[in-house]
Scaffold this motif. Structure first.
Motif, PDB file in Angstrom:
ATOM      1  N   THR A  78       0.824  -1.198   0.000  1.00 50.71           N
ATOM      2  CA  THR A  78       0.000   0.000   0.000  1.00 50.71           C
ATOM      3  C   THR A  78       0.865   1.257   0.000  1.00 50.71           C
ATOM      4  O   THR A  78       1.863   1.345   0.715  1.00 50.71           O
ATOM      5  CB  THR A  78      -0.912   0.015   1.241  1.00 50.71           C
ATOM      6  OG1 THR A  78      -1.738  -1.162   1.223  1.00 50.71           O
ATOM      7  CG2 THR A  78      -1.799   1.242   1.262  1.00 50.71           C
ATOM      8  N   TYR A 131     -13.377   1.784  -2.051  1.00 49.10           N
ATOM      9  CA  TYR A 131     -12.472   2.504  -1.167  1.00 49.10           C
ATOM     10  C   TYR A 131     -12.823   3.978  -0.977  1.00 49.10           C
ATOM     11  O   TYR A 131     -12.249   4.640  -0.107  1.00 49.10           O
ATOM     12  CB  TYR A 131     -11.037   2.402  -1.699  1.00 49.10           C
ATOM     13  CG  TYR A 131     -10.569   0.987  -1.942  1.00 49.10           C
ATOM     14  CD1 TYR A 131     -11.034  -0.084  -1.170  1.00 49.10           C
ATOM     15  CD2 TYR A 131      -9.682   0.696  -2.965  1.00 49.10           C
ATOM     16  CE1 TYR A 131     -10.616  -1.380  -1.396  1.00 49.10           C
ATOM     17  CE2 TYR A 131      -9.242  -0.599  -3.205  1.00 49.10           C
ATOM     18  CZ  TYR A 131      -9.722  -1.638  -2.420  1.00 49.10           C
ATOM     19  OH  TYR A 131      -9.305  -2.922  -2.658  1.00 49.10           O
ATOM     20  N   ALA A 160     -13.045   5.660   2.424  1.00 52.67           N
ATOM     21  CA  ALA A 160     -12.560   4.517   3.208  1.00 52.67           C
ATOM     22  C   ALA A 160     -13.626   3.433   3.350  1.00 52.67           C
ATOM     23  O   ALA A 160     -13.636   2.681   4.321  1.00 52.67           O
ATOM     24  CB  ALA A 160     -12.057   4.973   4.584  1.00 52.67           C
ATOM     25  N   SER A 211      -5.159  -1.660  -6.435  1.00 51.41           N
ATOM     26  CA  SER A 211      -5.275  -1.313  -5.014  1.00 51.41           C
ATOM     27  C   SER A 211      -3.928  -0.941  -4.420  1.00 51.41           C
ATOM     28  O   SER A 211      -3.856  -0.137  -3.476  1.00 51.41           O
ATOM     29  CB  SER A 211      -5.884  -2.482  -4.237  1.00 51.41           C
ATOM     30  OG  SER A 211      -7.197  -2.757  -4.677  1.00 51.41           O
ATOM     31  N   VAL A 239      -7.562   7.429   0.453  1.00 54.35           N
ATOM     32  CA  VAL A 239      -8.254   6.751   1.555  1.00 54.35           C
ATOM     33  C   VAL A 239      -7.747   7.362   2.857  1.00 54.35           C
ATOM     34  O   VAL A 239      -6.554   7.273   3.172  1.00 54.35           O
ATOM     35  CB  VAL A 239      -8.003   5.233   1.548  1.00 54.35           C
ATOM     36  CG1 VAL A 239      -8.621   4.579   2.788  1.00 54.35           C
ATOM     37  CG2 VAL A 239      -8.583   4.605   0.284  1.00 54.35           C
ATOM     38  N   PRO A 296      -6.558  -0.877   1.977  1.00 55.47           N
ATOM     39  CA  PRO A 296      -7.536  -1.444   1.055  1.00 55.47           C
ATOM     40  C   PRO A 296      -7.437  -2.968   1.061  1.00 55.47           C
ATOM     41  O   PRO A 296      -6.329  -3.518   1.068  1.00 55.47           O
ATOM     42  CB  PRO A 296      -7.126  -0.860  -0.297  1.00 55.47           C
ATOM     43  CG  PRO A 296      -6.414   0.402   0.041  1.00 55.47           C
ATOM     44  CD  PRO A 296      -5.694   0.122   1.323  1.00 55.47           C
ATOM     45  N   PRO A 309     -12.959  -0.219   3.972  1.00 56.96           N
ATOM     46  CA  PRO A 309     -12.415  -0.421   2.622  1.00 56.96           C
ATOM     47  C   PRO A 309     -12.175  -1.889   2.300  1.00 56.96           C
ATOM     48  O   PRO A 309     -11.039  -2.319   2.085  1.00 56.96           O
ATOM     49  CB  PRO A 309     -11.110   0.383   2.673  1.00 56.96           C
ATOM     50  CG  PRO A 309     -10.669   0.271   4.094  1.00 56.96           C
ATOM     51  CD  PRO A 309     -11.939   0.275   4.914  1.00 56.96           C
TER      52      PRO A 309
END
Length: 502
Positions: free
Chosen positions: A2, A291, A294, A322, A337, A380, A400
């Motif tokens: 992420t 997402y 969130a 993602s 997010v 996510p 999410p």
């Protein structure tokens, strides 16, 4: 991995103290207590609200009652109310950055997203202002030479408006301007977690010329403030957005005095994807729908119902995209997010993911909480090999988290989509518009998007089937929801007597 945007500490942040708006005056609670809001993205106190009491709610209801029964607002022309609402819209636009900052820090929402919400809210206020001039009844001159029928639309009266924490300013904008356009008076209770922007709206409405008592704002908890707003006999209607559980309680409370109720509740929204769909566009929509905010969104497209021929490819591509989603500081314009609303809610989301994995679902991506050292965040997450009976496929996770289910036939896809208690929105993806229309007409949902997801405009009604709520917001009939109809049956000329002398 992420992409993370490290939150910047809010050093030397000036905590904003708010009072309540009752009968045109900014007042403190008679209980003498306040509520502090800790920013979910930064872990520090950012706002302080009055902890309103039942007595405060009753004062606000009494003010709204007087303003409706004896005041000028319901008796203004539609044009006069429209002009005030248009001025309010202009003032909202002028204070947009202030409003966006408040919602970003109080709710943990990405600042870029909230700016879009404020702009959308301005559009809604202007649309409602137009409807104030267009509200009308009906006439019937086809009832015979001796009868003329006129059906009036009159403001329903005092309306309680109760709004949630996930879209603090946008959702009050889907209710309040339409109630005001109809000529109603109101008492607004924002969430005790995110009251700031609604209280600023009170300042805006006062400056725009809304008379004292017409728009009251009382802050506090549901048991103290929300409950009397749903039970008090001087309230004529309740408009509530929130969880389905609290919606049931609201409906039961309102039933004591047979109030009109409008409920916009939870959702567990499916996106059905057929083999001929444009996967490039769907992949982007899936990530956005899952997402956005969130996942703390009643409209989140959290159930991906994919045809088996494309399920593996689509899941892998959603996982890859993602990885590019930026998670972190709500005040960074690049963030997509933001933070999760409370630590307790973060634990609830993580519990759903753990429960699904324990029950046989596969973690295709994410699943972790993100520790920045301040605030609370969730990566996510995509769960594949989800089956329809799993809690993560049936209940509103409000985070999410995307759940992937598969199907082979159209009938199976529709059955999976319609098999749960919710029916707020849905999506259908196919290049064959016959397929989209056929499936869309059979979906038990208030909104069905075709080859897109989570689009909207003030002109289009919004609301759900089943346990997703009652009634509709937005659209040209939204203002009519805040009215009663009255029939005037007028006799012309001599009336035939019932008792005829002999």
């Amino acid at each position: 991995m992420t992409v993370m945007v490290q939150p910047k500490a809010l050093t030397n942040y000036k905590v904003r103290d708010f009072r309540m708006l009752i009968d045109g005056a900014w007042v403190e609670t008679d209980g003498g207590k306040t509520l502090e809001r800790v920013a979910p993205g930064h872990g520090v106190v950012v706002s302080r609200y009055q902890a309103g009491t039942r007595r405060d709610a009753e004062r606000a209801i009494a003010a709204a009652r007087r303003a409706f029964d004896d005041g000028h607002w319901p008796r203004m022309t539609g044009a006069e109310r429209s002009n005030i609402l248009l001025k309010a819209a202009d003032l909202i636009a002028a204070r947009a950055e202030e409003l966006a900052h408040l919602d970003a820090v109080e709710a943990g929402k990405p600042i870029s997203q909230v700016r879009g919400e404020i702009a959308g809210s301005v559009d809604i206020w202007r649309y409602a202002a137009a409807l104030a001039r267009d509200l009308h009844g009906e006439s019937y001159n086809t009832l015979g030479e001796g009868t003329l029928g006129v059906v009036l639309r009159e403001a329903i009266g005092v309306v309680s408006i109760i709004t949630p924490w996930n879209f603090p300013f946008l959702i009050v904008g889907q209710k309040l301007p339409f109630a005001l356009a109809a000529g109603c008076t109101t008492v607004v209770k924002p969430s005790e977690l995110t009251s700031g922007s609604t209280l600023v709206l009170g300042e805006i409405l006062t400056e725009a010329g809304v008379p004292a008592g017409v728009a009251n704002i009382v802050t506090g908890t549901g048991p103290e403030v929300g409950a009397p707003l749903t039970t008090h006999p001087d309230v004529d209607m309740v408009s509530f957005t929130g969880s389905t559980g609290v919606g049931r309680l609201t409906m039961a409370n309102a039933a004591q005095t047979l109030k009109k109720v409008s409920l916009e509740l939870g959702g567990k929204n499916p996106q059905i994807v057929f083999p001929d769909a444009n996967l490039d566009e769907f992949i982007d929509a899936a990530v956005f729908g899952g997402y956005f905010n969130a996942g703390e969104c009643c409209n989140a497209g959290s159930r991906l119902i994919l045809h088996r021929d494309v399920a593996e490819e689509a899941t892998a591509r959603i996982a890859e995209l993602s990885k590019l989603v930026k998670v972190g500081d709500p005040l960074d314009p690049s963030t997509q997010v933001g933070a999760i609303i409370t630590p307790q809610h973060l634990q609830k989301i993580a519990g759903y993911v753990l429960g699904a994995a324990s029950g046989g679902a596969r973690l295709a991506y994410g699943g972790d909480t993100v520790d920045f050292g301040l605030g609370q965040y969730m990566a996510p997450t995509i769960l594949s090999q989800v089956t329809p009976e799993m809690a993560v496929a049936r209940e509103e996770v409000f985070g999410p988290v995307l759940s992937v289910l598969t199907f082979e036939t159209t009938e199976e896809a529709i059955q999976i989509a319609n098999s749960i208690d919710y029916g707020l929105s849905a999506g259908v993806w196919s290049r064959d518009f016959d397929t989209c229309l056929t499936v869309g007409r059979r979906m038990r949902a208030g909104t069905v998007w075709m080859n897109t997801f989570m689009d909207g405009s003030p002109e289009l009604p919004f609301g759900g089937y089943k346990q997703s709520g009652l009634g509709r917001e937005l659209g040209r009939h939204a203002v009519e929801d805040y009215t009663e109809t009255k029939t005037l049956n007028m006799h012309i000329g001599a009336r035939t007597n019932w008792w005829m002398p002999r």
